[in-house]
Scaffold this motif. Structure first.
Motif, PDB file in Angstrom:
ATOM      1  N   GLU A  11       0.850  -1.183   0.000  1.00 25.64           N
ATOM      2  CA  GLU A  11       0.000   0.000   0.000  1.00 25.64           C
ATOM      3  C   GLU A  11       0.884   1.230   0.000  1.00 25.64           C
ATOM      4  O   GLU A  11       2.042   1.176   0.425  1.00 25.64           O
ATOM      5  N   LEU A  12       0.352   2.311  -0.484  1.00 24.02           N
ATOM      6  CA  LEU A  12       1.078   3.570  -0.430  1.00 24.02           C
ATOM      7  C   LEU A  12       0.988   4.113   0.989  1.00 24.02           C
ATOM      8  O   LEU A  12      -0.087   4.139   1.590  1.00 24.02           O
ATOM      9  N   ILE A  13       2.125   4.530   1.541  1.00 21.64           N
ATOM     10  CA  ILE A  13       2.172   5.014   2.913  1.00 21.64           C
ATOM     11  C   ILE A  13       2.763   6.426   2.928  1.00 21.64           C
ATOM     12  O   ILE A  13       3.467   6.816   1.996  1.00 21.64           O
ATOM     13  N   PRO A  14       2.499   7.198   3.978  1.00 25.93           N
ATOM     14  CA  PRO A  14       3.064   8.549   4.049  1.00 25.93           C
ATOM     15  C   PRO A  14       4.582   8.503   4.131  1.00 25.93           C
ATOM     16  O   PRO A  14       5.160   7.695   4.861  1.00 25.93           O
ATOM     17  N   GLY A  15       5.217   9.380   3.363  1.00 27.52           N
ATOM     18  CA  GLY A  15       6.665   9.514   3.424  1.00 27.52           C
ATOM     19  C   GLY A  15       7.058  10.558   4.443  1.00 27.52           C
ATOM     20  O   GLY A  15       6.253  10.904   5.329  1.00 27.52           O
ATOM     21  N   ILE A  24       7.373   2.555  -0.967  1.00 22.27           N
ATOM     22  CA  ILE A  24       8.501   1.775  -0.451  1.00 22.27           C
ATOM     23  C   ILE A  24       8.059   0.521   0.302  1.00 22.27           C
ATOM     24  O   ILE A  24       8.856  -0.383   0.531  1.00 22.27           O
ATOM     25  N   ASP A  25       6.783   0.448   0.681  1.00 23.56           N
ATOM     26  CA  ASP A  25       6.283  -0.696   1.454  1.00 23.56           C
ATOM     27  C   ASP A  25       6.043  -1.893   0.533  1.00 23.56           C
ATOM     28  O   ASP A  25       4.946  -2.100   0.025  1.00 23.56           O
ATOM     29  N   LYS A  26       7.090  -2.689   0.309  1.00 28.06           N
ATOM     30  CA  LYS A  26       6.999  -3.858  -0.565  1.00 28.06           C
ATOM     31  C   LYS A  26       6.795  -5.120   0.278  1.00 28.06           C
ATOM     32  O   LYS A  26       7.385  -5.258   1.362  1.00 28.06           O
ATOM     33  N   ARG A  27       5.994  -6.046  -0.239  1.00 20.75           N
ATOM     34  CA  ARG A  27       5.728  -7.306   0.460  1.00 20.75           C
ATOM     35  C   ARG A  27       5.847  -8.485  -0.505  1.00 20.75           C
ATOM     36  O   ARG A  27       5.565  -8.353  -1.702  1.00 20.75           O
ATOM     37  N   PRO A  28       6.260  -9.664   0.005  1.00 23.89           N
ATOM     38  CA  PRO A  28       6.409 -10.850  -0.844  1.00 23.89           C
ATOM     39  C   PRO A  28       5.089 -11.280  -1.491  1.00 23.89           C
ATOM     40  O   PRO A  28       4.022 -11.200  -0.874  1.00 23.89           O
ATOM     41  N   GLN A  29       5.205 -11.743  -2.741  1.00 22.81           N
ATOM     42  CA  GLN A  29       4.062 -12.222  -3.497  1.00 22.81           C
ATOM     43  C   GLN A  29       4.153 -13.731  -3.691  1.00 22.81           C
ATOM     44  O   GLN A  29       5.238 -14.287  -3.839  1.00 22.81           O
ATOM     45  N   ASP A  43       3.455  -3.295  -9.148  1.00 20.23           N
ATOM     46  CA  ASP A  43       4.290  -2.420  -8.331  1.00 20.23           C
ATOM     47  C   ASP A  43       4.000  -0.968  -8.696  1.00 20.23           C
ATOM     48  O   ASP A  43       3.340  -0.681  -9.695  1.00 20.23           O
ATOM     49  N   ARG A  44       4.529  -0.044  -7.878  1.00 19.21           N
ATOM     50  CA  ARG A  44       4.277   1.376  -8.103  1.00 19.21           C
ATOM     51  C   ARG A  44       5.538   2.184  -7.837  1.00 19.21           C
ATOM     52  O   ARG A  44       6.410   1.780  -7.066  1.00 19.21           O
ATOM     53  N   VAL A  45       5.618   3.350  -8.436  1.00 19.02           N
ATOM     54  CA  VAL A  45       6.641   4.352  -8.142  1.00 19.02           C
ATOM     55  C   VAL A  45       5.908   5.672  -7.952  1.00 19.02           C
ATOM     56  O   VAL A  45       5.153   6.092  -8.840  1.00 19.02           O
ATOM     57  N   CYS A  46       6.114   6.313  -6.808  1.00 19.22           N
ATOM     58  CA  CYS A  46       5.457   7.599  -6.561  1.00 19.22           C
ATOM     59  C   CYS A  46       6.355   8.772  -6.974  1.00 19.22           C
ATOM     60  O   CYS A  46       5.919   9.683  -7.666  1.00 19.22           O
ATOM     61  N   ASP A  47       7.607   8.741  -6.540  1.00 17.56           N
ATOM     62  CA  ASP A  47       8.543   9.817  -6.845  1.00 17.56           C
ATOM     63  C   ASP A  47       9.250   9.515  -8.159  1.00 17.56           C
ATOM     64  O   ASP A  47      10.387   9.033  -8.185  1.00 17.56           O
ATOM     65  N   THR A  48       8.564   9.778  -9.270  1.00 22.19           N
ATOM     66  CA  THR A  48       9.133   9.425 -10.570  1.00 22.19           C
ATOM     67  C   THR A  48      10.287  10.331 -10.991  1.00 22.19           C
ATOM     68  O   THR A  48      11.000  10.015 -11.941  1.00 22.19           O
ATOM     69  N   LYS A  49      10.489  11.442 -10.267  1.00 19.11           N
ATOM     70  CA  LYS A  49      11.626  12.314 -10.567  1.00 19.11           C
ATOM     71  C   LYS A  49      12.938  11.654 -10.172  1.00 19.11           C
ATOM     72  O   LYS A  49      13.967  11.829 -10.840  1.00 19.11           O
ATOM     73  N   HIS A  50      12.932  10.908  -9.070  1.00 18.93           N
ATOM     74  CA  HIS A  50      14.169  10.333  -8.538  1.00 18.93           C
ATOM     75  C   HIS A  50      14.217   8.808  -8.614  1.00 18.93           C
ATOM     76  O   HIS A  50      15.260   8.211  -8.363  1.00 18.93           O
ATOM     77  N   HIS A  51      13.100   8.180  -8.921  1.00 20.51           N
ATOM     78  CA  HIS A  51      13.055   6.715  -8.915  1.00 20.51           C
ATOM     79  C   HIS A  51      12.322   6.194 -10.141  1.00 20.51           C
ATOM     80  O   HIS A  51      11.556   6.905 -10.781  1.00 20.51           O
ATOM     81  N   GLY A  52      12.565   4.915 -10.436  1.00 21.07           N
ATOM     82  CA  GLY A  52      11.853   4.266 -11.519  1.00 21.07           C
ATOM     83  C   GLY A  52      12.488   4.498 -12.875  1.00 21.07           C
ATOM     84  O   GLY A  52      13.606   5.012 -12.996  1.00 21.07           O
ATOM     85  N   GLY A  53      11.797   4.074 -13.913  1.00 22.33           N
ATOM     86  CA  GLY A  53      12.325   4.136 -15.262  1.00 22.33           C
ATOM     87  C   GLY A  53      13.047   2.844 -15.617  1.00 22.33           C
ATOM     88  O   GLY A  53      13.310   2.006 -14.754  1.00 22.33           O
ATOM     89  N   ILE A 123      16.039  10.180   1.893  1.00 24.83           N
ATOM     90  CA  ILE A 123      15.364  10.507   3.142  1.00 24.83           C
ATOM     91  C   ILE A 123      14.111   9.656   3.340  1.00 24.83           C
ATOM     92  O   ILE A 123      13.727   9.349   4.473  1.00 24.83           O
ATOM     93  N   THR A 124      13.482   9.224   2.240  1.00 25.21           N
ATOM     94  CA  THR A 124      12.320   8.335   2.355  1.00 25.21           C
ATOM     95  C   THR A 124      12.727   6.989   2.951  1.00 25.21           C
ATOM     96  O   THR A 124      12.005   6.416   3.779  1.00 25.21           O
ATOM     97  N   PHE A 125      13.883   6.492   2.551  1.00 23.03           N
ATOM     98  CA  PHE A 125      14.420   5.232   3.099  1.00 23.03           C
ATOM     99  C   PHE A 125      14.695   5.403   4.590  1.00 23.03           C
ATOM    100  O   PHE A 125      14.371   4.523   5.405  1.00 23.03           O
ATOM    101  N   GLN A 126      15.282   6.526   4.974  1.00 25.84           N
ATOM    102  CA  GLN A 126      15.553   6.784   6.397  1.00 25.84           C
ATOM    103  C   GLN A 126      14.243   6.847   7.190  1.00 25.84           C
ATOM    104  O   GLN A 126      14.147   6.292   8.286  1.00 25.84           O
ATOM    105  N   HIS A 127      13.240   7.499   6.623  1.00 25.31           N
ATOM    106  CA  HIS A 127      11.932   7.591   7.275  1.00 25.31           C
ATOM    107  C   HIS A 127      11.325   6.197   7.437  1.00 25.31           C
ATOM    108  O   HIS A 127      10.735   5.883   8.481  1.00 25.31           O
TER     109      HIS A 127
END
Length: 211
Positions: A11-15, A24-29, A43-53, A123-127
């Motif tokens: 699920e999408l969670i607050p950063g 960032i909340d990934k779970r086994p499938q 899967d999803r990417v929210c911050d497409t400026k710095h992640h994904g592609g 900083i999202t990883f640290q959070h």
């Protein structure tokens, strides 16, 4: 060498404050998961400026490194906690060379990938970890894991074998790229003539110029 877990966003969670939601909340499938050029279906990417592609289609982290962090932190490090899509056993992810190619699985649905870069903690990883100074500590641990580009789509499931198909002729591993950035090794990577992410090529040219 095998995949032990395939993880997609639960699920999408607050950063961090004012950063919005994070995936960032990934779970086994269970079962097999379809893989396209941008990563795992579902899967999803929210911050497409710095992640994904395409160059960050999959993030892989070794079980051996999760176990090391569990010992360092004195807490469980479950699959997906670091936001990784794949966990592996018996594969030296941090020792993989930039440009190294793997096959995951067998038969017509096997996936082929290329190691593109090391993970850079944010900083999202640290959070997510809830630990002050986590970015620095993760750097010091020198176990970044790797981003992969999908060269051949297919499906991936836990238990799939990982086969190294090719290794380029240079010495820049995922760990070297993350840490020392030795000028001679960077020069060797440039001379190897492999396809590089633009940011990595620019950095390598800067570093190699010091020699």
């Amino acid at each position: 060498m095998r995949v032990t877990s395939v993880n997609v966003v639960e699920e999408l969670i607050p950063g961090p404050k004012d950063s919005g939601l994070t995936a960032i909340d990934k779970r086994p499938q269970s079962g097999r998961v379809v893989v396209g050029e941008l990563g795992l279906v579902g899967d999803r990417v929210c911050d497409t400026k710095h992640h994904g592609g395409p160059d960050q289609a999959l993030y892989v982290y070794a079980d051996e490194d999760r176990a090391w962090w569990a010992g360092e932190l004195g807490r469980e490090v479950p699959a997906g906690l670091f936001g990784e899509n794949l966990n592996t056993d018996g594969l030296d992810v941090n020792g993989a060379l930039i440009g190294e190619r793997w096959r995951i699985g067998e038969g017509p649905e096997a996936v082929e990938v290329e190691v593109r870069s090391s993970r850079i903690p944010c900083i999202t990883f640290q959070h997510r970890m809830g630990l002050d100074g986590w970015i620095k500590r993760f750097h010091q641990g020198r176990r970044p894991g790797a981003y992969l580009k999908v060269l051949k789509p297919g499906t991936i499931g836990a238990g799939d074998a990982v086969t190294v198909l090719s290794r380029p002729d240079h010495e820049v591993t995922v760990e070297v790229l993350f840490g020392d950035q030795d000028p001679a090794k960077m020069s060797g990577m440039l001379d190897a003539g492999i396809d590089l992410v633009d940011e990595i090529r620019a950095m390598a040219e800067r570093v190699s110029a010091r020699t």
